[in-house]
Design a protein around this motif. Structure first.
Motif, PDB file in Angstrom:
ATOM      1  N   UNK A 185       0.860  -1.183   0.000  1.00 50.07           N
ATOM      2  CA  UNK A 185       0.000   0.000   0.000  1.00 50.07           C
ATOM      3  C   UNK A 185       0.893   1.229   0.000  1.00 50.07           C
ATOM      4  N   UNK A 186       0.724   2.084  -0.995  1.00 47.14           N
ATOM      5  CA  UNK A 186       1.536   3.292  -1.127  1.00 47.14           C
ATOM      6  C   UNK A 186       0.739   4.503  -0.657  1.00 47.14           C
ATOM      7  N   UNK A 187       1.296   5.251   0.283  1.00 52.14           N
ATOM      8  CA  UNK A 187       0.682   6.488   0.755  1.00 52.14           C
ATOM      9  C   UNK A 187       1.572   7.657   0.347  1.00 52.14           C
ATOM     10  N   UNK A 188       1.013   8.586  -0.433  1.00 50.43           N
ATOM     11  CA  UNK A 188       1.786   9.724  -0.932  1.00 50.43           C
ATOM     12  C   UNK A 188       1.387  10.986  -0.184  1.00 50.43           C
ATOM     13  N   UNK A 189       2.377  11.676   0.357  1.00 53.33           N
ATOM     14  CA  UNK A 189       2.160  12.952   1.045  1.00 53.33           C
ATOM     15  C   UNK A 189       2.824  14.060   0.240  1.00 53.33           C
ATOM     16  N   UNK A 190       2.106  15.148   0.036  1.00 54.46           N
ATOM     17  CA  UNK A 190       2.608  16.274  -0.755  1.00 54.46           C
ATOM     18  C   UNK A 190       3.327  17.275   0.145  1.00 54.46           C
ATOM     19  N   UNK A 191       4.642  17.410  -0.064  1.00 53.62           N
ATOM     20  CA  UNK A 191       5.418  18.373   0.707  1.00 53.62           C
ATOM     21  C   UNK A 191       5.144  19.812   0.339  1.00 53.62           C
ATOM     22  N   UNK A 192       4.496  20.035  -0.826  1.00 54.03           N
ATOM     23  CA  UNK A 192       4.060  21.369  -1.257  1.00 54.03           C
ATOM     24  C   UNK A 192       5.206  22.383  -1.293  1.00 54.03           C
ATOM     25  N   UNK A 193       6.419  21.896  -1.562  1.00 49.24           N
ATOM     26  CA  UNK A 193       7.553  22.811  -1.673  1.00 49.24           C
ATOM     27  C   UNK A 193       7.914  23.502  -0.376  1.00 49.24           C
ATOM     28  N   UNK A 194       7.681  22.825   0.755  1.00 54.80           N
ATOM     29  CA  UNK A 194       7.931  23.433   2.063  1.00 54.80           C
ATOM     30  C   UNK A 194       8.634  22.413   2.951  1.00 54.80           C
ATOM     31  N   UNK A 195       9.838  22.747   3.402  1.00 52.86           N
ATOM     32  CA  UNK A 195      10.616  21.777   4.187  1.00 52.86           C
ATOM     33  C   UNK A 195       9.958  21.465   5.526  1.00 52.86           C
ATOM     34  N   UNK A 196       9.270  22.436   6.121  1.00 51.06           N
ATOM     35  CA  UNK A 196       8.600  22.186   7.400  1.00 51.06           C
ATOM     36  C   UNK A 196       7.433  21.212   7.220  1.00 51.06           C
ATOM     37  N   UNK A 197       6.686  21.410   6.141  1.00 54.00           N
ATOM     38  CA  UNK A 197       5.586  20.494   5.838  1.00 54.00           C
ATOM     39  C   UNK A 197       6.109  19.091   5.599  1.00 54.00           C
ATOM     40  N   UNK A 198       7.180  18.999   4.827  1.00 49.50           N
ATOM     41  CA  UNK A 198       7.729  17.685   4.514  1.00 49.50           C
ATOM     42  C   UNK A 198       8.320  17.009   5.755  1.00 49.50           C
ATOM     43  N   UNK A 199       8.956  17.781   6.610  1.00 49.14           N
ATOM     44  CA  UNK A 199       9.483  17.232   7.860  1.00 49.14           C
ATOM     45  C   UNK A 199       8.367  16.654   8.714  1.00 49.14           C
ATOM     46  N   UNK A 200       7.264  17.385   8.823  1.00 49.53           N
ATOM     47  CA  UNK A 200       6.117  16.899   9.603  1.00 49.53           C
ATOM     48  C   UNK A 200       5.553  15.616   9.011  1.00 49.53           C
ATOM     49  N   UNK A 201       5.543  15.541   7.682  1.00 50.00           N
ATOM     50  CA  UNK A 201       5.021  14.340   7.034  1.00 50.00           C
ATOM     51  C   UNK A 201       5.896  13.122   7.323  1.00 50.00           C
ATOM     52  N   UNK A 202       7.204  13.330   7.288  1.00 53.61           N
ATOM     53  CA  UNK A 202       8.113  12.228   7.611  1.00 53.61           C
ATOM     54  C   UNK A 202       7.897  11.775   9.049  1.00 53.61           C
ATOM     55  N   UNK A 203       7.778  12.725   9.961  1.00 53.07           N
ATOM     56  CA  UNK A 203       7.536  12.373  11.363  1.00 53.07           C
ATOM     57  C   UNK A 203       6.203  11.642  11.537  1.00 53.07           C
ATOM     58  N   UNK A 204       5.214  12.035  10.749  1.00 52.26           N
ATOM     59  CA  UNK A 204       3.923  11.329  10.808  1.00 52.26           C
ATOM     60  C   UNK A 204       4.066   9.892  10.322  1.00 52.26           C
ATOM     61  N   UNK A 205       4.843   9.696   9.275  1.00 51.29           N
ATOM     62  CA  UNK A 205       5.083   8.336   8.782  1.00 51.29           C
ATOM     63  C   UNK A 205       5.808   7.497   9.842  1.00 51.29           C
ATOM     64  N   UNK A 206       6.737   8.135  10.558  1.00 49.74           N
ATOM     65  CA  UNK A 206       7.453   7.426  11.631  1.00 49.74           C
ATOM     66  C   UNK A 206       6.481   7.022  12.731  1.00 49.74           C
ATOM     67  N   UNK A 207       5.618   7.959  13.134  1.00 47.94           N
ATOM     68  CA  UNK A 207       4.613   7.671  14.164  1.00 47.94           C
ATOM     69  C   UNK A 207       3.673   6.560  13.701  1.00 47.94           C
ATOM     70  N   UNK A 208       3.344   6.599  12.435  1.00 46.60           N
ATOM     71  CA  UNK A 208       2.454   5.593  11.841  1.00 46.60           C
ATOM     72  C   UNK A 208       3.134   4.224  11.738  1.00 46.60           C
ATOM     73  N   UNK A 209       4.458   4.224  11.863  1.00 46.01           N
ATOM     74  CA  UNK A 209       5.264   3.001  11.761  1.00 46.01           C
ATOM     75  C   UNK A 209       5.127   2.339  10.397  1.00 46.01           C
ATOM     76  N   UNK A 210       5.291   3.158   9.346  1.00 43.73           N
ATOM     77  CA  UNK A 210       5.293   2.586   8.004  1.00 43.73           C
ATOM     78  C   UNK A 210       6.446   1.602   7.892  1.00 43.73           C
ATOM     79  N   UNK A 211       6.339   0.704   6.943  1.00 40.88           N
ATOM     80  CA  UNK A 211       7.365  -0.328   6.786  1.00 40.88           C
ATOM     81  C   UNK A 211       8.569   0.156   5.995  1.00 40.88           C
ATOM     82  N   UNK A 212       8.369   1.166   5.175  1.00 39.12           N
ATOM     83  CA  UNK A 212       9.471   1.720   4.369  1.00 39.12           C
ATOM     84  C   UNK A 212       9.124   3.149   3.984  1.00 39.12           C
ATOM     85  N   UNK A 213      10.129   4.001   3.950  1.00 34.33           N
ATOM     86  CA  UNK A 213       9.928   5.403   3.587  1.00 34.33           C
ATOM     87  C   UNK A 213      10.633   5.714   2.282  1.00 34.33           C
ATOM     88  N   UNK A 214       9.876   6.270   1.338  1.00 31.60           N
ATOM     89  CA  UNK A 214      10.451   6.875   0.143  1.00 31.60           C
ATOM     90  C   UNK A 214      10.389   8.383   0.329  1.00 31.60           C
TER      91      UNK A 214
END
Length: 330
Positions: free
Chosen positions: A77-106
């Motif tokens: 299952x692939x979940x795509x998050x849009x960083x919208x050209x903002x490093x703070x947004x993208x950082x939060x998304x990565x942290x959310x994926x970590x909290x979610x305990x995804x199996x792999x991060x692209x």
């Protein structure tokens, strides 16, 4: 008696220290080898993808190819998050994926340095990280699991050589529109093109300016370049969107400029058709690496590979007047 007790206490303290040290080392080993943890489950796997900016046509092309490739793998299952050209947004998304305990991060990091700590947190949490197209700071295979993408320097080097040999064999003035300077592709493409044109000593790169991958900024920047250097004959744009903006600037100034793009996107707004129509002299494809990324994800999550190639380079194709029409439908 007290001496014996002190001796026994000292031995007990050393044993405890040693055990604690071993436990810490085991924790470090687990953090340093996320692939082991990633393969320790069966069934369904969630892959989180933090995309730099969905608004860019190239980025949407990447998303489409990743989605198609992931659908071919049962259990993915692939979940795509849009960083919208903002490093703070993208950082939060990565942290959310970590909290979610995804199996792999692209991740395709919008900027290198600001996203480096987030990638480290994912690795420390036992999540393998595959960087796609753009890199964070550090070494693949160590600071993140792997990098997949084109060789930005080599692609731009080929564009420079094409300029030196084919577009300006008698010499002349050239200019460069750079992408976002804080991103690795922008720096590598700028340097690659400048090195490539050095094969022809008669060529001068008279202007270079960042336009942040955006067409309207490219149009404004190239208009100013043409005012300052009206004899520019070739413009190298670090992506197709900026090449499109440069074309508008050249038309507005009434100039005939040979434009080179980078991306080689398909579709009516892409670089392949622009070359086929004769609007641009060339573009160089920047492959998405989507197929390769999903294949590597399979190796990690399904095949339980002990290691993967830390760097996978996807080759470019030069799109010129000779092959553009044949490639339009592919």
């Amino acid at each position: 008696m007290k001496a014996i007790q002190r001796g026994l206490w000292h031995l007990s303290w050393q044993a405890g220290l040693l055990a604690g040290t071993c436990m810490c080392m085991a924790g470090v080993a687990q953090a340093a080898d996320p692939m082991v943890k990633a393969c320790a489950k069966d069934g369904q796997f969630i892959i989180g993808f933090s995309q730099a900016n969905n608004a860019e046509p190239y980025r949407q092309h990447v998303n489409d190819e990743l989605t198609a490739a992931a659908k071919e793998v049962p259990g993915f299952t692939l979940q795509i998050a849009d960083g919208a050209g903002n490093v703070n947004t993208q950082t939060s998304q990565v942290d959310n994926f970590i909290t979610q305990k995804v199996d792999l991060l692209l991740i395709s990091p919008f900027e290198a340095a600001p996203l480096t700590p987030a990638v480290k947190r994912a690795m420390d949490a036992g999540i393998p990280v595959i960087e796609l197209d753009r890199k964070t700071v550090g070494d693949p295979g160590k600071d993140y699991t792997a990098f997949i993408g084109g060789d930005n320097y080599k692609i731009a080097l080929e564009a420079g050589k094409y300029t030196a040999k084919t577009l300006l064999p008698e010499g002349g003035e050239a200019a460069v529109l750079e992408g976002l300077p804080s991103s690795t592709p922008a720096v590598e493409r700028l340097n690659g093109f400048k090195d490539g044109v050095k094969e022809n000593a008669k060529i001068q790169v008279v202007a270079e300016q960042a336009a942040d991958w955006v067409p309207d900024k490219a149009q404004t920047a190239f208009s100013a370049m043409l005012q300052a250097h009206p004899d520019i004959k070739v413009l190298y744009a670090s992506n197709d969107m900026m090449a499109a903006g440069a074309l508008l600037a050249a038309k507005g100034a009434g100039k005939q400029v040979k434009i080179i793009g980078t991306d080689g996107l398909p579709g009516p707004a892409g670089g392949i058709e622009a070359v086929a129509k004769g609007d641009w002299a060339a573009t160089f494809t920047y492959p998405t690496g989507a197929k390769e990324a999903i294949e590597m994800s399979k190796k990690i999550l399904l095949d339980c590979a002990s290691s993967v190639e830390p760097v996978v380079t996807v080759e470019t194709t030069a799109i010129t007047a000779e092959n553009a029409k044949q490639l339009m439908g592919k």
